[in-house]
Scaffold this motif. Structure first.
Motif, PDB file in Angstrom:
ATOM      1  N   TRP A 291       0.773  -1.143   0.089  1.00 39.90           N
ATOM      2  CA  TRP A 291      -0.042  -0.077  -0.019  1.00 39.90           C
ATOM      3  C   TRP A 291       0.828   1.216  -0.120  1.00 39.90           C
ATOM      4  N   ARG A 292       0.553   2.262  -0.884  1.00 39.52           N
ATOM      5  CA  ARG A 292       1.056   3.425  -0.762  1.00 39.52           C
ATOM      6  C   ARG A 292      -0.013   4.248   0.314  1.00 39.52           C
ATOM      7  N   THR A 293       0.811   5.081   1.228  1.00 36.63           N
ATOM      8  CA  THR A 293      -0.144   5.847   2.176  1.00 36.63           C
ATOM      9  C   THR A 293       0.173   7.173   2.318  1.00 36.63           C
ATOM     10  N   ILE A 294      -0.692   7.946   2.370  1.00 34.75           N
ATOM     11  CA  ILE A 294      -0.677   9.405   2.542  1.00 34.75           C
ATOM     12  C   ILE A 294      -1.230   9.863   3.763  1.00 34.75           C
ATOM     13  N   MET A 295      -1.045  10.213   4.798  1.00 37.24           N
ATOM     14  CA  MET A 295      -1.643  10.590   5.915  1.00 37.24           C
ATOM     15  C   MET A 295      -1.904  12.257   5.936  1.00 37.24           C
ATOM     16  N   VAL A 296      -2.711  12.836   6.408  1.00 33.79           N
ATOM     17  CA  VAL A 296      -2.750  13.991   6.402  1.00 33.79           C
ATOM     18  C   VAL A 296      -3.720  14.677   7.367  1.00 33.79           C
ATOM     19  N   SER A 297      -3.601  15.765   7.962  1.00 36.61           N
ATOM     20  CA  SER A 297      -4.365  16.408   9.063  1.00 36.61           C
ATOM     21  C   SER A 297      -3.768  17.953   9.441  1.00 36.61           C
ATOM     22  N   ASP A 298      -4.630  18.636   9.951  1.00 40.04           N
ATOM     23  CA  ASP A 298      -4.246  19.903  10.694  1.00 40.04           C
ATOM     24  C   ASP A 298      -3.806  19.848  11.889  1.00 40.04           C
ATOM     25  N   ASP A 299      -3.530  18.731  12.385  1.00 37.65           N
ATOM     26  CA  ASP A 299      -3.210  18.598  13.912  1.00 37.65           C
ATOM     27  C   ASP A 299      -2.006  17.350  13.989  1.00 37.65           C
TER      28      ASP A 299
END
Length: 704
Positions: free
Chosen positions: A266-274
């Motif tokens: 799996w290629r993963t992209i995590m994203v958050s403003d925290d």
């Protein structure tokens, strides 16, 4: 509950010859759009709260010696959508239970010219996106060789990144913080010496890659479930700010030998403003298969000590003698050579360590340099380097086994392969059986130096398969594995929880090799630890190494309070007290925290976090109402203002706070610390200051 109902709305929008499909995360904050360009090239985009995170990015693979690669000329033949919501219990971990909740889109593509089928599967979680390539059974794609995977991650701007150089053989670098556009100019300075290394591009970096945008979004790029495939690096087109996957090659330059049916990681992209959401995410674990070990009762977290730091610092040696320039196992007679006076793995010294570990409540003791062959183990391209069962004359295996058993201490085995993976597999069954016969339930394996056969790399498909083979073979013998210099983890510990730790990054040993950046440990949880726990080997109390190893002028860039905090901030079910017993005996009041701190948890609450600057986390010890807090600080003095609303209401607790003293300085006064105790409740507050490279640790024990 589990549900595979197709409840998502799939939008087929035709405009300018482009077909798009949209997928939303369960909370609706993330949106992924898949589309085909007019030439049949598959692409995707990702938005967070309607703001772009990944611009239109191409997907596909370039094949070797094939008339047509899997890059374009596709049509959509089918789409399937579903949602999944389940909860599972890890064998060990940061929390008692893990929720696995995502929405899924599987797009089946058909290549017009070749009639080949490619499935791209997307899973969108509340904290990020995972996607992979799947190659189903089919007539026109059976055996194939990957020349390069061409997955793109198109950035929306010149983000700030915390990166290490892309390298086929090591992750043991300090992190550089820079704009993406500055990577090329800073690359050469970021490359420091290592026992084995090979970079591929002046803009190549490794995953997990942590970034922050000017708008305050945190983005993490990585991979999950790296099985039978090459490790993915990222190569940056710094004119267009587009990362593209770059797989690790084998000795002849090939990057993957595939047989359908199969799939990529799996290629993963995590994203958050925290930033705290990145640290708390269990997405990487959730993208791995459930546990395949039926009986896991033998897999237990371990707090250990080791005959190790004194060799790393140069105080002692791994080798038994200084007389031999070459060793041949089964031929060299060690009874005829003069032993040196510095060999650490001798029965008398090991018993001293066993005594100290037992008296202070530890579980196990690691001993390195116990077996024949260390005189010429490194840099010789030597295939038959160790046999992993033959001890030196001064290491009495049977006596140590019985003595450790009488003291309630398990011995931890050390297998250094010197990069000769074929030799390790040659001896593996016999070595693991030797461990079981002598009471060793865990092994620290090492892969220092260039991989043999010559030309192979630490992170290519063939060698990754070796690491996996070692884990699965160890499970057959009920042995836990802590692999050093192996490929960085990608959540495989969910499937094989006997993988209780890895190194695969710049650990504490580099503090004895000239030191690491003072803020190093504020970055590692955002990068290396995304894929699994690290055997970082904390707990150093004597920072001036020349005091006990006169020929080593290195200095540990940390305060003593920072070293205590690492047991909480650097999550691992495998935690070492790495320093010498005599150094702990000088600071037994501070050592009490290491004795008390748990290594398995029911809950974890990330209180504050900023990559490169600070991390503060609270963890609830497994099966208790006791909590432990750790704070590690970066390059600037900082004050944390904490509330304890995570504690159970109506309960009273005794908090013992181990903190930097006002005059603490990681360079000139690192051992300056204070210890104070106070009663607290869930309504209490605390203001606590940490100096650069400092921190604090708090034990919170329920008052019965």
């Amino acid at each position: 509950m589990k549900s595979f109902l197709s409840i998502l709305t799939v939008l087929l929008l035709a405009f300018h010859g482009v077909f798009a499909q949209e997928l939303k995360s369960p909370n609706g904050e993330l949106t992924m759009q898949f589309s085909l360009k007019s030439d049949g090239t598959p692409t995707y985009q990702l938005h967070f709260k309607s703001n772009p995170v990944i611009k239109t990015s191409n997907l596909g693979l370039e094949l070797k010696n094939d008339k047509k690669s899997l890059l374009d000329d596709f049509t959509i033949s089918n789409t399937e959508t579903s949602t999944f919501d389940d909860t599972w219990k890890p064998v060990w971990g940061e929390v008692k239970t893990i929720r696995n909740h995502y929405n899924e889109l599987a797009v089946t593509l058909k290549q017009k010219e070749t009639d080949r089928i490619l499935i791209i599967r997307f899973r969108l979680f509340d904290e990020g996106l995972g996607f992979r390539y799947e190659f189903p059974t089919q007539k026109n794609l059976v055996y194939f060789v990957i020349k390069e995977e061409k997955t793109q991650f198109a950035m929306t701007g010149d983000h700030t990144a915390f990166w290490i150089p892309g390298d086929y053989d090591t992750q043991e670098y300090d992190f550089t913080e820079s704009k993406l556009s500055e990577i090329r100019g800073k690359f050469d300075a970021a490359v420091t010496s290592n026992a084995s290394q090979q970079q591929f591009s002046k803009t190549g970096v490794q995953t997990a890659l942590m970034m922050k945008t000017n708008e305050g979004l945190y983005i993490n790029l990585h991979e999950a479930a790296l099985i039978n495939y090459s490790c993915m690096h990222l190569n940056l087109d710094d004119k267009n700010m587009i990362f593209e996957s770059w797989l690790t090659p084998d000795a002849i330059g090939d990057k993957g030998y595939m047989q359908a049916p199969c799939n990529s990681p799996w290629r993963t992209i995590m994203v958050s403003d925290d930033a705290r959401d990145i640290l708390a995410s269990k997405m990487t674990l959730n993208l791995n298969e459930p546990c395949k070990i039926k009986d896991t009762s033998w897999i237990k977290p371990v707090k250990y000590m080791g005959v190790w730091w004194e060799m790393i610092t140069g105080k002692s040696s791994w080798a038994y003698t200084n007389e031999l320039q070459a060793v041949q196992l089964g031929v060299t007679d060690y009874s005829k050579v003069k032993p040196n006076t510095t060999h650490a793995a001798n029965t008398t010294k090991v018993k001293r360590y066993i005594d100290f570990a037992s008296e202070n409540g530890f579980d196990a003791l690691l001993v390195e340099g116990w077996n024949e062959g260390w005189e010429d183990w490194f840099g010789k391209s030597k295939d038959y380097v160790f046999d992993f069962v033959t001890p030196y004359p001064d290491f009495d295996v049977e006596a140590i086994h019985e003595y450790a058993k009488s003291k309630g201490i398990k011995m931890m085995m050390h297998h250094e392969t010197s990069g000769s993976v074929r030799n390790y597999e040659r001896h593996m069954d016999k070595a693991y059986q030797f461990m079981k016969d002598h009471g060793y339930d865990a092994v620290k394996s090492g892969y220092v130096g260039d991989i043999l056969p010559n030309g192979e790399n630490h992170y290519n498909q063939w060698v990754n398969n070796h690491y996996q083979y070692a884990i699965e073979k160890a499970a057959d013998y009920k042995i836990m594995v802590n692999a050093h210099e192996a490929v960085r983890p990608t959540g495989i510990s969910r499937t094989y929880p006997n993988l209780i730790g890895n190194e695969s990054a710049r650990g504490t040993e580099y503090q004895a090799f000239g030191g690491s950046n003072p803020n190093h440990v504020t970055i590692l949880p955002f990068t290396r630890l995304i894929g699994g726990p690290m055997d970082y080997t904390p707990g150093i109390f004597e920072m001036n190494i020349s005091k006990f190893s006169p020929n080593n002028n290195s200095h540990v860039n940390s305060t003593l309070a920072n070293q205590l905090a690492l047991y909480v901030t650097m999550y691992s079910p495998l935690q070492m007290a790495a320093d010498l017993p005599e150094h702990y005996e000088q600071f037994m009041d501070a050592f009490q925290f290491i004795k008390d701190v748990a290594i398995d948890w029911d809950d974890s609450v990330y209180l504050e976090a900023e990559p490169g600057d600070y991390i503060t986390v609270a963890r609830k010890a497994k099966g208790t109402n006791n909590w432990f807090i750790g704070n590690v600080n970066g390059n600037e003095t900082r004050t944390s203002n904490l509330t304890f609303n995570f504690l159970e209401k109506g309960k009273k607790y005794m908090a013992t706070i181990y903190a930097d003293a006002k005059d603490a300085d990681y360079k000139t006064n690192p051992q300056a610390y204070t210890i104070k105790s106070k009663k607290i409740t869930s309504k209490s507050k605390l203001s606590q200051t940490s100096v650069p490279a400092g921190g604090f640790a708090i034990s919170i024990i329920e008052i019965k």
